[in-house]
Design an enzyme around this catalytic site. Structure first.
Site, mmCIF file in Angstrom:
data_model
loop_
_atom_site.group_PDB
_atom_site.id
_atom_site.type_symbol
_atom_site.label_atom_id
_atom_site.label_comp_id
_atom_site.label_asym_id
_atom_site.label_seq_id
_atom_site.Cartn_x
_atom_site.Cartn_y
_atom_site.Cartn_z
ATOM 1 N N LYS A 139 10.823 -5.976 13.752
ATOM 2 C CA LYS A 139 11.198 -5.193 12.571
ATOM 3 C C LYS A 139 12.140 -4.058 12.940
ATOM 4 O O LYS A 139 13.087 -3.751 12.218
ATOM 5 C CB LYS A 139 9.950 -4.643 11.890
ATOM 6 C CG LYS A 139 9.087 -5.717 11.258
ATOM 7 C CD LYS A 139 7.739 -5.187 10.860
ATOM 8 C CE LYS A 139 7.862 -4.060 9.867
ATOM 9 N NZ LYS A 139 6.537 -3.552 9.468
ATOM 10 N N GLU B 45 10.600 -6.095 2.554
ATOM 11 C CA GLU B 45 10.793 -7.357 1.839
ATOM 12 C C GLU B 45 10.183 -7.306 0.440
ATOM 13 O O GLU B 45 10.786 -7.763 -0.535
ATOM 14 C CB GLU B 45 10.159 -8.512 2.630
ATOM 15 C CG GLU B 45 10.682 -8.679 4.043
ATOM 16 C CD GLU B 45 9.826 -7.982 5.069
ATOM 17 O OE1 GLU B 45 9.741 -8.500 6.194
ATOM 18 O OE2 GLU B 45 9.233 -6.925 4.749
ATOM 19 N N GLU C 99 -2.708 -13.356 14.441
ATOM 20 C CA GLU C 99 -2.358 -11.949 14.397
ATOM 21 C C GLU C 99 -3.504 -11.090 14.929
ATOM 22 O O GLU C 99 -3.277 -10.018 15.486
ATOM 23 C CB GLU C 99 -1.996 -11.527 12.963
ATOM 24 C CG GLU C 99 -1.274 -10.196 12.884
ATOM 25 C CD GLU C 99 -0.680 -9.924 11.514
ATOM 26 O OE1 GLU C 99 0.560 -9.992 11.375
ATOM 27 O OE2 GLU C 99 -1.454 -9.634 10.582
ATOM 28 N N GLY D 125 -4.335 -5.994 6.467
ATOM 29 C CA GLY D 125 -3.618 -6.854 5.527
ATOM 30 C C GLY D 125 -4.115 -8.280 5.505
ATOM 31 O O GLY D 125 -4.308 -8.879 4.447
ATOM 32 N N ARG D 126 -4.363 -8.835 6.691
ATOM 33 C CA ARG D 126 -4.797 -10.231 6.755
ATOM 34 C C ARG D 126 -6.242 -10.409 6.319
ATOM 35 O O ARG D 126 -6.709 -11.529 6.154
ATOM 36 C CB ARG D 126 -4.586 -10.767 8.166
ATOM 37 C CG ARG D 126 -5.249 -9.951 9.269
ATOM 38 C CD ARG D 126 -4.731 -10.402 10.645
ATOM 39 N NE ARG D 126 -5.245 -9.594 11.737
ATOM 40 C CZ ARG D 126 -4.712 -8.457 12.155
ATOM 41 N NH1 ARG D 126 -3.652 -7.957 11.512
ATOM 42 N NH2 ARG D 126 -5.210 -7.805 13.183
ATOM 43 N N HIS E 266 -1.181 -39.127 9.301
ATOM 44 C CA HIS E 266 0.122 -39.787 9.350
ATOM 45 C C HIS E 266 1.200 -38.832 9.846
ATOM 46 O O HIS E 266 2.390 -39.085 9.652
ATOM 47 C CB HIS E 266 0.474 -40.336 7.971
ATOM 48 C CG HIS E 266 -0.501 -41.359 7.475
ATOM 49 N ND1 HIS E 266 -0.403 -42.701 7.780
ATOM 50 C CD2 HIS E 266 -1.638 -41.227 6.738
ATOM 51 C CE1 HIS E 266 -1.418 -43.357 7.231
ATOM 52 N NE2 HIS E 266 -2.187 -42.488 6.595
ATOM 53 N N LYS F 278 0.824 -1.209 0.000
ATOM 54 C CA LYS F 278 0.000 0.000 0.000
ATOM 55 C C LYS F 278 0.857 1.259 0.000
ATOM 56 O O LYS F 278 0.628 2.179 -0.764
ATOM 57 C CB LYS F 278 -0.953 0.010 1.190
ATOM 58 C CG LYS F 278 -1.978 1.134 1.119
ATOM 59 C CD LYS F 278 -2.915 1.158 2.314
ATOM 60 C CE LYS F 278 -3.851 -0.014 2.305
ATOM 61 N NZ LYS F 278 -4.862 0.082 3.381
#
Length: 675
Positions: free
Chosen positions: A605, A300, A441, A354-355, A472, A294
């Protein structure tokens, strides 16, 4: 609907939209609680300037970075309206549930499941979604007590406040309106005095036109070739949500047919290995890159974007950026400086966390490029259908509310700290990682919305794996180790039906059920195995040796719930997304926490920035980390070992490089050789 009033005073922390009040209260100006900044625990903030969009204050989705407006909001006392009570731990409703726990502990699911009336009352359905809560450690009385707790927490008022555009995210002074992203075109959802739905559809229409032009071949790349490959660069919510939807749709027969000849890849991790894998086998001439940030400053994402840009321009020239790269951003200045035409930037707003952004341009743009806009519109319609159900249905038939209250019961009263998400559908393999982020979060908080420590447990450790793979892997623990409530998710109609022709009777090798039937047999069996278990008496009746009985005993009484879908299409994938998003909101509303900020991602961060500076300084001055750099001895030792190891690698003179040139080594292979 709850009563409301017009709040025109512009009170701090409140928007000028309709404020809901408790159903039992008279219409009145809500009382406000002032919370000082010192009472709100939060790490150091990253004050980054960015331009406002027409509807909000930009901040990187999923990054946790706060805009200037949000930074100002948390620098001043927070004003908490009375429809957001801080804690309900000391209320009679909470105490009643605590006392009820002893009653539940005296029961066992193997007995509760024999009560046909109870089972029917624990079975819920809406628009094809079936939710069976009969294997939860609860009774009808439990549900009634939970409904009373929900009323005490003013759950209905908070749900209405969310849909009315109130600034429920008090620490950042923001509305919470991801539901507006999938609203129907004629719906009205107000925020700060403005209907935001037309703005949402303006972006959706732009995505429709652009995706149609790319898919039809009208929009071509630098060399005149059609752009058939898309790489979406983003991290956190800009990655996990779209990846979940893509993975769910790629084997749907209609969606797969519309995506024939096209590729969609995601690049999230700053690790250069992820870059190499994302671009493996792709050609710059046919590749379109979607950069999702945004503010266009997410560290990153922007490093990955610069890396992929160098890959494009090395083959096609700098001018290719305008035709081969687009952005999901509101910072048109940085978009232009990067080389992307601002006309090819797709907006979203600060009321989209964001999520929760998969239904914005973050997810809709890359998904529409892959599958066509009509398919993704049905995905939005499915999410909208569950949103409306969540907003309008009474609690005793409201599936997101019921699931959310069940989680509150399991976490805060039965003290189960985790939840396993177990889709018996390989196409939902990325559901658990996405919900892991949305849930942990959102609700991974230790303080209430008023900044005071929570006097009870909240939040869940979410994990999962598709069945039968998980059987399994970790099912041993959930059957005979720790008690972990499970979500079993099944589908009636498989996306890819396989039924082998019988070679004869089952006794001589014939197939008695289809592949999907075999999968679903496990879906039904595992839930019952967890609930009923197997006793020592049953084992002795089977002539099991005494020394093995303790090892083969299953205690049972392990809660789960079952969700069954008629099929897995774009529409039902949207339903699943909304079901979990709203369920998570219910949990946060009852717990009295802010499920819509994420200050916990900030501290690491900030420290990473300190490490970055020290690392650069040590390299340029050919020195080691020293105590003056401010790191503890453990970190200093690790950093020095890392730096000494990197010093043994040979690096060329600084210039734009791409995977094979990142490390000057004869062992490096070009990305196209990776399998």
């Amino acid at each position: 609907m709850t009563a409301g009033l017009s709040c025109k005073q512009g009170l701090k922390g409140l928007s000028r939209c309709q404020l809901p009040v408790r159903p039992s209260a008279c219409v009145r100006v809500p009382q406000l609680r002032v919370v000082t900044p010192q009472a709100v625990a939060r790490p150091q903030q990253n004050h980054r300037a960015s331009k406002k969009s027409s509807l909000g204050r930009p901040a990187s989705p999923g990054s946790g970075s706060m805009s200037n407006t949000a930074a100002k909001a948390v620098a001043e006392p927070l004003v908490v309206p009375d429809f957001l009570p801080a804690s309900i731990a000391f209320t009679p409703e909470w105490k009643a549930l605590e006392e009820h726990v002893d009653e539940i502990k005296r029961s066992h699911l193997r007995d509760l499941l024999l009560d046909e009336t109870r089972c029917k009352k624990m079975f819920f359905e809406n628009e094809g979604i079936l939710a069976d809560l009969s294997r939860q450690r609860m009774t009808e009385k439990t549900l009634q007590l939970l409904f009373k707790l929900a009323d005490q927490a003013n759950l209905k008022g908070k749900i209405n406040a969310m849909f009315n555009g109130e600034h429920l995210n008090l620490t950042e002074d923001r509305a919470v309106l991801h539901v507006a992203l999938r609203a129907q075109r004629d719906e009205v959802i107000m925020c700060d005095g403005k209907n935001v739905v037309p703005d949402v559809w303006e972006v959706l229409d732009k995505i429709k036109d652009f995706s149609n032009s790319v898919r039809s071949g009208e929009w071509k790349g630098q060399t005149g070739e059609e752009l058939t490959d898309v790489v979406a660069i983003g991290i956190g919510g800009s990655f996990l949500g779209p990846l979940f939807a893509h993975t769910a749709l790629r084997t749907d027969q209609e969606a797969a047919g519309l995506a024939y000849g096209r590729n969609l890849r995601f690049l999230a991790n700053v690790d250069p290995v992820d870059v190499a894998r994302a671009l493996n086998g792709l050609r710059p001439e046919t590749t379109l890159v979607v950069v999702v940030s945004k503010t266009f400053t997410t560290a990153e994402t922007m490093l990955n974007a610069r890396t992929v840009r160098s890959w494009l321009t090395a083959s096609l020239g700098q001018e290719a950026v305008a035709k081969h790269m687009v952005a999901v951003s509101t910072n048109t200045t940085l978009v232009r400086e990067f080389g992307i035409d601002p006309e090819n930037a797709f907006a979203f707003w600060d009321w989209v966390g964001g999520r929760y952004s998969v239904c914005s341009a973050v997810g809709v743009l890359p998904l529409a490029l892959q599958y066509g806009f009509p398919v993704i519109e049905r995905f939005l319609q499915g999410a909208n259908a569950v949103d409306r159900h969540f907003h309008e249905a009474p609690f005793d038939s409201n599936i997101p509310v019921l699931l959310g209250l069940a989680s509150v019961w399991n976490v805060s009263f039965l003290h189960y700290p985790a939840r396993a998400i177990l889709p018996y559908c390989q196409a939902l393999s990325k559901l658990a990682p996405h919900i892991q982020q949305v849930s942990m979060e959102s609700n991974g908080k230790g303080v209430g919305i008023d900044g005071n420590p929570l006097p009870y447990e909240a939040g869940e450790i979410d994990f999962g794996e598709p069945g039968t793979n998980g059987q399994h892997s970790f099912y041993q623990l959930i059957h005979q180790g720790r008690v972990i409530p499970c979500d079993f998710i099944g589908v009636v109609k498989s996306q890819q039906s396989v039924y082998l022709k019988a070679c004869g009777p089952a006794s001589v090798g014939g197939e008695v059920v289809s592949n999907h039937d075999e999968l679903m047999c496990n879906f039904f069996a595992q839930a019952d195995a967890l609930a009923t278990g197997k006793s020592a008496i049953e084992l002795r009746a089977e002539q099991v040796p005494d020394h093995l009985i303790p090892h083969k005993t299953f205690t049972g009484n392990r809660p789960s719930l079952s969700i069954m879908l008629p099929d897995l299409t774009a529409y039902t994938v949207g339903q699943v997304l909304s079901l979990y998003e709203n369920r998570i909101a219910v949990q946060g509303f009852v717990w009295g926490i802010n499920s819509f900020d994420q200050w916990g991602v900030e501290l690491g961060k900030v420290l990473a920035s300190k490490v970055r500076t020290a690392m650069h300084n040590c390299r340029t001055k050919s020195r080691k980390i020293s105590p003056s750099d401010g790191f503890n001895p453990s970190t200093s030792n690790l950093l020095n070992r890392y730096l000494s190891g990197k010093a043994e690698l040979l690096y060329p003179e600084p210039h734009d490089v791409f995977p094979c040139d990142l490390i000057d080594s004869e062992y490096c292979q070009p990305p196209t050789s990776y399998v």
